[in-house]
Scaffold this motif. Sequence first.
Motif, PDB file in Angstrom:
ATOM      1  N   LYS A   1       2.724   1.619  -3.353  1.00  0.00           N
ATOM      2  CA  LYS A   1       1.863   2.139  -4.421  1.00  0.00           C
ATOM      3  C   LYS A   1       1.602   3.629  -4.245  1.00  0.00           C
ATOM      4  CE  LYS A   1      -0.568  -2.109  -5.692  1.00  0.00           C
ATOM      5  NZ  LYS A   1      -1.888  -2.800  -5.767  1.00  0.00           N
ATOM      6  N   ARG A   2       1.468   4.077  -2.998  1.00  0.00           N
ATOM      7  CA  ARG A   2       1.251   5.510  -2.751  1.00  0.00           C
ATOM      8  C   ARG A   2       2.441   6.314  -3.243  1.00  0.00           C
ATOM      9  NH1 ARG A   2       2.660   9.497   0.253  1.00  0.00           N
ATOM     10  NH2 ARG A   2       4.177   8.271   1.442  1.00  0.00           N
TER      11      ARG A   2
ATOM     12  N   THR B   1       0.828  -1.212   0.000  1.00  0.00           N
ATOM     13  CA  THR B   1       0.000   0.000   0.000  1.00  0.00           C
ATOM     14  C   THR B   1       0.859   1.257   0.000  1.00  0.00           C
ATOM     15  OG1 THR B   1      -1.781  -1.142   1.178  1.00  0.00           O
ATOM     16  CG2 THR B   1      -1.782   1.272   1.253  1.00  0.00           C
TER      17      THR B   1
END
Length: 282
Positions: free
Chosen positions: A137-138, A134
């Motif tokens: 990806k950010r 997560t």
Amino acid sequence: MSQNNQISTAPLPIVRYRGITKQYGDRVVLKELDLDIYPGEKLALIGPSGSGKTTIARLLMTLEQPTSGTIEVDGEMLWHMSVKGKQLPANEKHLHRVRGKIGMVFQHFNLFPHMTIMRNVTEALVHVRGLDKTEAKRRAAAMLERVGLQEHIDHYPSQLSGGQKQRVAIARALVMEPKIMLFDEVTSALDPELVGEVLEVIKGIAAQGDMAMILITHEMDFARDVADRVLFTDGGSIVEEGTPAQIFEQPQSPRLQAFLSRFLNGGPDRETSSRAAAGVEP
């Protein structure tokens, strides 16, 4: 406080080459190179093909090993390590750790063709830096937006132009937050109409970032616009160095004058002339 007791505030080099020689058999590519590169400095390396400029970068990326001499990165030896007070050749663990401070973008994109653009950028964040997917990806999404590719995150490399692929490669290197970025003639494999979009991205990075950048380029206008300092290499040595104004407007050595005259005074087709001066096929 007396002048003798004043503490120097001059920055220490983030990269230091000392007595670096590189040779293949009898062919000497670099001859006892001494070079300091400072934090935040934008350094352009120019010169004809085979002059040693790419070897300077490849030694720093540990793609080539010096024949003799030392390289320091951020105050730490690169090719050597200290063990119980003795200086020994670096092992792979040491090389990997120090090399983690450096990012590099090559002439060819080296993207994973079976991975999406997002995954190409997140792969090292997850498997090298250990970030969860997560967060990876950010960070990748923010970096891809920075290079103007936010609408292509689910595409594959085969769906992109050469300029877009190179911008993915730049994002992939930058997202690792290196202290030093190397750009090795990143436009030489691109069609002329795609060169500008990549150079504009690098200019933006140079203007915003405080990391050191080494720019190996045959684009002289780009070097003049972006670099703080320009080195001209020939025959494995630094022949001349100075500010862009000094190098491009007041070249001192006959070798640099001849190199620059091939395209600075050479007609309307600057792209072809520039590539010819660098020894790159048009």
